[in-house]
Design an enzyme around this catalytic site. Structure first.
Site, PDB file in Angstrom:
ATOM      1  N   ASP A  71      43.574  30.895  75.927  1.00  0.00           N
ATOM      2  CA  ASP A  71      42.964  32.197  75.677  1.00  0.00           C
ATOM      3  C   ASP A  71      43.336  33.222  76.752  1.00  0.00           C
ATOM      4  OD1 ASP A  71      41.595  33.486  73.679  1.00  0.00           O
ATOM      5  OD2 ASP A  71      39.637  33.289  74.618  1.00  0.00           O
TER       6      ASP A  71
ATOM      7  N   ASP B 251      37.730  29.578  77.088  1.00  0.00           N
ATOM      8  CA  ASP B 251      36.684  30.200  76.287  1.00  0.00           C
ATOM      9  C   ASP B 251      35.866  29.127  75.599  1.00  0.00           C
ATOM     10  OD1 ASP B 251      35.055  31.842  74.849  1.00  0.00           O
ATOM     11  OD2 ASP B 251      36.572  32.413  73.368  1.00  0.00           O
TER      12      ASP B 251
ATOM     13  N   LYS C  25      44.652  40.110  77.975  1.00  0.00           N
ATOM     14  CA  LYS C  25      43.409  39.327  78.014  1.00  0.00           C
ATOM     15  C   LYS C  25      43.641  38.053  78.819  1.00  0.00           C
ATOM     16  CE  LYS C  25      40.451  36.578  74.918  1.00  0.00           C
ATOM     17  NZ  LYS C  25      40.280  36.128  73.515  1.00  0.00           N
TER      18      LYS C  25
ATOM     19  N   ASP D 116      30.898  34.839  71.906  1.00  0.00           N
ATOM     20  CA  ASP D 116      32.250  34.324  71.653  1.00  0.00           C
ATOM     21  C   ASP D 116      33.213  35.440  71.253  1.00  0.00           C
ATOM     22  OD1 ASP D 116      34.211  32.391  71.528  1.00  0.00           O
ATOM     23  OD2 ASP D 116      33.779  31.839  69.452  1.00  0.00           O
TER      24      ASP D 116
ATOM     25  N   GLU E 141      34.149  37.714  73.398  1.00  0.00           N
ATOM     26  CA  GLU E 141      34.183  38.192  74.783  1.00  0.00           C
ATOM     27  C   GLU E 141      35.471  38.913  75.145  1.00  0.00           C
ATOM     28  OE1 GLU E 141      37.084  35.302  74.937  1.00  0.00           O
ATOM     29  OE2 GLU E 141      35.143  35.145  73.940  1.00  0.00           O
TER      30      GLU E 141
ATOM     31  N   ARG F 235      37.282  41.217  73.673  1.00  0.00           N
ATOM     32  CA  ARG F 235      37.254  42.676  73.505  1.00  0.00           C
ATOM     33  C   ARG F 235      36.369  43.335  74.564  1.00  0.00           C
ATOM     34  NH1 ARG F 235      34.993  41.878  67.564  1.00  0.00           N
ATOM     35  NH2 ARG F 235      36.303  40.056  67.928  1.00  0.00           N
TER      36      ARG F 235
ATOM     37  N   LYS G 149      31.431  27.309  70.949  1.00  0.00           N
ATOM     38  CA  LYS G 149      32.374  26.926  69.899  1.00  0.00           C
ATOM     39  C   LYS G 149      32.173  25.461  69.522  1.00  0.00           C
ATOM     40  CE  LYS G 149      36.215  29.859  71.499  1.00  0.00           C
ATOM     41  NZ  LYS G 149      36.459  30.659  70.284  1.00  0.00           N
TER      42      LYS G 149
END
Length: 454
Positions: free
Chosen positions: A245, A227, A222, A304, A306, A308, A234
């Site tokens: 992230d 993020d 990933k 949020d 995102e 996956r 968030k």
């Protein structure tokens, strides 16, 4: 090579002796008067964590004594590079224990110096020529830590791609990038949609190395370089560390570095969907539906979640070549941290023999991981009335499991698969593991791959 290591023996190198609590008293009986008097005068009690600098008769440093609870606690060596005076040292110990102690030393010497000069140099450890694998592991973990620690302004999708390009050139690998609108043309709508709001275009990094006749290993990481949460933004405290992230991408590139440096007989492929989950007028929205590369439609229940979504397309491409081993690594869920804490990565797998073997290597290397189940009953929480699957479960329970089950939709059962969900960050410093970005499970994975594919 990390500055904390030397590869040639020096006459001025000082020996370091590791003692263990249960054998200290017996060791002390065999020491000369100068040593026993010095230890008594400095109140050295032979307790775990005690360090003593022993002088010779002229007052010069002659030996270092470091006391550990037992032989398995090699992380104690990680405190030495900055506890000891600058200079050259070597381990006076049995060779079968040497590597882990040397790795701990190296990892404890790490400093992130891109924006701030170090206050001092680490003490240097003299290695023998047959310990080159130590420098490979330590150097690769430094590299991963540096990537994770670097702020997004200097490590966005384009900078991460440039770093991957430099790595590929170093090891004569090939790197292909699919960038921006070309993602749509090549059927990577999930990656494009998550990253389209950023002024740094989303991209898929695809690196290959090795002989195609060798066993195929595919790594997927990933690469969400920041993020914000997207439109489901968030709260500020949860956004503060989101430069990390992309740690999954950093991990798979770092593991690839280890493999290529060791010249393992494998055919390696690395896929990193590199995006920034930003907010702008064209940001993707809750309620949007994306047609993934596999053809499954994904309802966006939360922007949020995102990670996956971008991994779905990358995994679909990864399995298209039917690798002998598929590993994905991500900082995917807070739920995994609630379940296991920040220092214990979760691992999921569709293959019991594979994951049990990796866990064995994890235990041997004190690189901890913990298996969580792909509990199929929870799959129903990802159902959508208008799409094939929702990226956000209908309840808040078992979030790490439901995220793994989402990814499982894109991995056939006949492909041996490991999915790691980790923190990739040390919230507090410990010997060998300084505050900040951390490479988790990489030593275990490299140990497993090195043993299996030889």
């Amino acid at each position: 090579m990390p500055a904390c290591f030397l590869m040639s023996q020096s006459k001025k190198a000082v020996p370091i002796v590791f003692l263990f609590v249960n054998s200290f008293s017996e060791w002390l009986k065999n020491q000369n008067k100068l040593t026993t008097q010095w230890l008594q005068a400095t109140q050295f009690r032979g307790e775990a964590g005690n360090i003593s600098l022993l002088p010779d008769e002229s007052g010069k440093l002659s030996r270092v004594i470091c006391c550990l609870s037992d032989a398995n606690h090699f992380w104690g060596a990680g405190s030495l590079p900055y506890h000891l005076p600058e200079g050259e040292y070597y381990f006076d110990m049995e060779s079968d224990r040497y590597s882990n102690f040397a790795i701990a030393w190296g990892l404890g010497a790490y400093q992130f110096t891109r924006y701030k000069k170090p206050t001092r140099r680490p003490a240097q450890l003299v290695l023998s020529n047959h310990q080159k694998h130590v420098t490979n592991i330590v150097d690769s973990i430094y590299w991963v830590r540096d990537l994770i620690n670097t702020p997004t302004d200097d490590m966005g999708p384009s900078e991460l791609a440039h770093t991957a390009l430099q790595l590929s050139k170093q090891y004569k690998a090939t790197l292909k990038q699919i960038v921006g609108n070309d993602l749509l043309k090549n059927n990577y709508a999930s990656i494009y949609t998550v990253g389209r709001a950023s002024d740094d275009a989303p991209r898929l990094l695809d690196m290959r190395w090795g002989n195609k006749k060798h066993p195929r290993i595919t790594l997927v990481g990933k690469g969400v370089c920041f993020d914000s949460g997207g439109l489901d933004i968030k709260p500020s405290p949860y956004m503060l560390l989101m430069k990390k992230d992309m740690a999954g991408g950093a991990h798979v590139l770092g593991l690839a570095k280890m493999i290529m440096q060791a010249k393992l007989p494998v055919y390696l492929r690395v896929l990193v969907p590199a995006v920034e989950n930003a907010i702008s007028g064209n940001a993707y929205r809750p309620g949007d539906i994306i047609k993934s590369r596999k053809g499954l439609t994904i309802e966006i229940g939360n922007t949020d979640a995102e990670g996956r979504v971008v991994l779905a397309d990358a995994l679909t491409e990864a399995v298209s070549e039917k690798p002998d081993l598929l590993i994905d690594i991500s900082t995917l869920t807070g739920a995994a941290r609630v379940a296991l804490g920040t220092e214990l990565p979760a691992v999921f797998s569709n293959n019991d023999e594979l994951v049990n073997d990796v866990i064995r290597h994890s235990n041997e290397n004190q690189d901890p991981i913990w298996r969580l189940p792909l509990f199929s009953l929870y799959r129903e929480s990802l159902n959508s009335p208008i799409a094939d699957i929702n990226n956000n479960p209908s309840d808040s329970y078992g979030g790490a499991i439901t995220a793994a089950l989402f990814l499982k939709e894109f991995v056939p059962d006949d492909i041996p698969w490991l999915h790691f969900d980790m923190m990739a960050w040390n919230l507090k410093p410990r010997p060998g593991r300084p505050l900040g970005g951390e490479a988790m499970a990489l030593r275990a994975l490299f140990s497993y791959i090195s043993t299996r594919f030889i």
